[in-house]
Structure formats: C-alpha cells, structure tokens
Design a protein around this motif. Structure first.
Motif, PDB file in Angstrom:
ATOM      1  N   PRO A 155      -6.628 -12.900 -34.652  1.00 53.76           N
ATOM      2  CA  PRO A 155      -5.473 -13.757 -34.428  1.00 53.76           C
ATOM      3  C   PRO A 155      -5.578 -14.480 -33.098  1.00 53.76           C
ATOM      4  CG  PRO A 155      -4.921 -11.466 -34.031  1.00 53.76           C
ATOM      5  CD  PRO A 155      -6.289 -11.473 -34.632  1.00 53.76           C
ATOM      6  N   ARG A 156      -5.060 -15.699 -33.050  1.00 55.70           N
ATOM      7  CA  ARG A 156      -5.079 -16.467 -31.818  1.00 55.70           C
ATOM      8  C   ARG A 156      -4.081 -15.863 -30.839  1.00 55.70           C
ATOM      9  NH1 ARG A 156      -3.185 -21.383 -33.503  1.00 55.70           N
ATOM     10  NH2 ARG A 156      -5.121 -21.539 -34.645  1.00 55.70           N
TER      11      ARG A 156
ATOM     12  N   GLY B 288     -16.027  -7.311 -16.128  1.00 61.59           N
ATOM     13  CA  GLY B 288     -15.507  -6.824 -17.396  1.00 61.59           C
ATOM     14  C   GLY B 288     -15.693  -5.334 -17.554  1.00 61.59           C
ATOM     15  N   GLY B 289     -15.197  -4.818 -18.670  1.00 60.34           N
ATOM     16  CA  GLY B 289     -15.305  -3.397 -18.938  1.00 60.34           C
ATOM     17  C   GLY B 289     -14.523  -3.009 -20.169  1.00 60.34           C
ATOM     18  N   ALA B 290     -14.372  -1.710 -20.365  1.00 60.01           N
ATOM     19  CA  ALA B 290     -13.723  -1.185 -21.555  1.00 60.01           C
ATOM     20  C   ALA B 290     -12.217  -1.446 -21.545  1.00 60.01           C
ATOM     21  CB  ALA B 290     -13.986   0.311 -21.667  1.00 60.01           C
ATOM     22  N   LEU B 291     -11.660  -1.606 -22.738  1.00 61.21           N
ATOM     23  CA  LEU B 291     -10.222  -1.773 -22.861  1.00 61.21           C
ATOM     24  C   LEU B 291      -9.508  -0.463 -22.539  1.00 61.21           C
ATOM     25  CD1 LEU B 291     -11.169  -4.321 -24.468  1.00 61.21           C
ATOM     26  CD2 LEU B 291      -9.173  -3.975 -25.940  1.00 61.21           C
TER      27      LEU B 291
ATOM     28  N   GLY C 204      -5.987  -8.055 -31.064  1.00 60.26           N
ATOM     29  CA  GLY C 204      -5.089  -9.125 -30.654  1.00 60.26           C
ATOM     30  C   GLY C 204      -5.394  -9.588 -29.244  1.00 60.26           C
ATOM     31  N   GLU C 205      -4.424  -9.423 -28.341  1.00 63.33           N
ATOM     32  CA  GLU C 205      -4.584  -9.916 -26.978  1.00 63.33           C
ATOM     33  C   GLU C 205      -5.168  -8.877 -26.025  1.00 63.33           C
ATOM     34  OE1 GLU C 205      -0.773 -11.461 -25.870  1.00 63.33           O
ATOM     35  OE2 GLU C 205      -1.122 -13.370 -26.886  1.00 63.33           O
TER      36      GLU C 205
ATOM     37  N   THR D 110     -16.023  -8.517 -26.262  1.00 66.91           N
ATOM     38  CA  THR D 110     -15.399  -9.816 -26.512  1.00 66.91           C
ATOM     39  C   THR D 110     -15.582 -10.683 -25.273  1.00 66.91           C
ATOM     40  OG1 THR D 110     -13.704  -8.871 -27.951  1.00 66.91           O
ATOM     41  CG2 THR D 110     -13.271 -11.048 -27.040  1.00 66.91           C
ATOM     42  N   PRO D 111     -16.373 -11.753 -25.337  1.00 69.05           N
ATOM     43  CA  PRO D 111     -16.488 -12.665 -24.196  1.00 69.05           C
ATOM     44  C   PRO D 111     -15.251 -13.575 -24.149  1.00 69.05           C
ATOM     45  CG  PRO D 111     -18.472 -12.685 -25.575  1.00 69.05           C
ATOM     46  CD  PRO D 111     -17.371 -12.050 -26.370  1.00 69.05           C
TER      47      PRO D 111
END
Length: 248
Positions: free
Chosen positions: A26-27, A104-107, A116-117, A157-158
């Motif tokens: 989803p956007r 960056g890194g892990a969520l 989603g976001e 996710t880039p």
C-alpha cells in the motif's frame, strides 16, 4: 551480499506525479513527490517503474521469512551538485563490518506495519540514530521493491528521500558507525571511480571507489541500478576488477 541484475528493461506505469512504490504494497501517507527538485524526476520515475528482478536476483523468500528492515537512500544538494548520504559501519560489528552502507536497520515494533508505513518510519529512525540527522528535514518520496540479503537474512526496503533541509550529521555511536559522509552523484557516475568486485566465493558485483572508500555489495548494487534506470549511468570498464578479502 546481493548483487544487481543486469536486466535493463523497465516498464512505465505512466504516472509520474504521484508517490508510489512497487511490490504490491500500500502507498504510505508519508510519501510525497510535491516540491522535489526537477533533477530528481528521473529517480522518481525509476522508482515507480522498476521491477524487483531488475534490481537484484535476490528477492524476499515467498515464505515470508527474513528480518524486516529498511535503509534510507537520501539525496541532497552539495557543493558538487546532487549527492547521496552514506556511512561506514564500525569494524567491530558482526555483520558487514567496516563496509560503507546506507543508514538503516531492522524494524522495531513501534515502527508499525512492515507491509505499510513501518519501513518508512524505520528508515528515518535508524538514520537519525546512526547519523544524527533531523528527520523533519527529510521528505520521503518513494520506496523501491523489497530485496533480500541472504548472508544476514535481511529483507530490505530501500526508502528514497530528499534532504529538503540539511542538518549536521556525524557519528552518533562509534560502536556502530565509523564515519558518516556524502558522495556526489557526479563521482558515482565517473567511470574512473567504477569497478567490479570479485569475492573469493566467485560472486561479482558493481563497486564504487569514492571518498576513500570501496562501496560494494548491496549498497553498490542499489546505487548502480538507480544510476542506470535514472539515465545517469555513464559507460565504464566492467573488466576493471577489485578483489575482496575472504572476510568481506
């Protein structure tokens, strides 16, 4: 590390005025292309049209396995024109030690839905934690398809951003980051700064020799594909090889 596919055919969804990302996700409301500098138009178009296999042959497992993560590919305007923010990981880290990378890194759970976001929030949070940048000065405008790094089991996710209001950056935690630096796009496209890395395993991939660093692996593969699909790539000698140490 992943390496970039040599596929060069992109499809066009015909709409360059809206923020989208591929992969059936989803956007996010956090994405906007409003007010971006015109030189980013080719990057926006590339992000809207590129297919996963045009970025890498390593895609997330269909089983859904892997550690969800995100990186921030942040474009700014420097003394030599457009530039990208990079960092060099600390040499003491267990994974990808000493290697230049995107922040960056892990969520984390507080980042929200990985579908989603969540990746957008994670990319900004990690960039702030690693480089000290103020996320309020960053405008996120697109996501690239999720990719996979088999050696670390990361599903990445880039996230693409415009450094609308630059703020000071630097090493926040020396145990994680050795340095933070920007690289002019002009240097990344300079054929003199390009090479092919050769890992002892036999893997080959694009590399950039910039800012006293060898950028290779996942980071170089994504940069290589962005330059290509944005139409910024210049012919370079793919036969120029740089060997990698077995510890890489």
């Amino acid at each position: 590390m992943t390496h970039a596919s040599e596929t060069t055919n992109a499809t066009d969804d015909g709409d360059t005025n809206r923020a989208t990302h591929t992969g059936g996700q989803p956007r996010g409301e956090l994405l906007s292309t409003a007010g971006l500098p015109s030189w980013l138009d080719p990057v926006v178009h590339a992000a809207q049209t590129v297919q996963p296999l045009q970025l890498s042959r390593f895609l997330p497992p269909e089983s859904g396995a892997g550690r969800q993560s995100a990186v921030l590919i942040l474009f700014g305007e420097g003394e030599k024109g457009p530039e990208i923010l990079l960092m060099e990981r600390a040499g003491s880290l267990r994974s990808h030690a000493g290697q230049p990378s995107f922040p960056g890194g892990a969520l984390d759970p507080e980042d929200g839905d990985p579908q989603g976001e969540g990746p957008l929030r994670a990319a900004l949070r990690e960039a702030e934690e690693e480089t000290g940048l103020d996320p309020r000065g960053v405008q996120l405008f697109a996501e690239l398809p999720r990719l996979f790094i088999p050696v670390s089991d990361f599903v990445v996710t880039p996230v693409l951003g415009w450094w609308r209001t630059p703020t000071p950056v630097g090493v926040v935690d020396p145990n994680e980051t050795a340095r933070v630096f920007t690289v002019p796009v002009a240097d990344l496209t300079d054929p003199a700064n390009r090479a092919t890395t050769v890992h002892p395993s036999g893997h080959r991939g694009p590399a950039f020799l910039v800012e006293s660093a060898l950028v290779w692996g996942f980071t170089a593969g994504v940069i290589d594909r962005i330059l290509h699909f944005a139409g910024w790539e210049r012919p370079w000698d793919r036969g120029r090889q740089v060997p990698l140490d077995w510890r890489a």
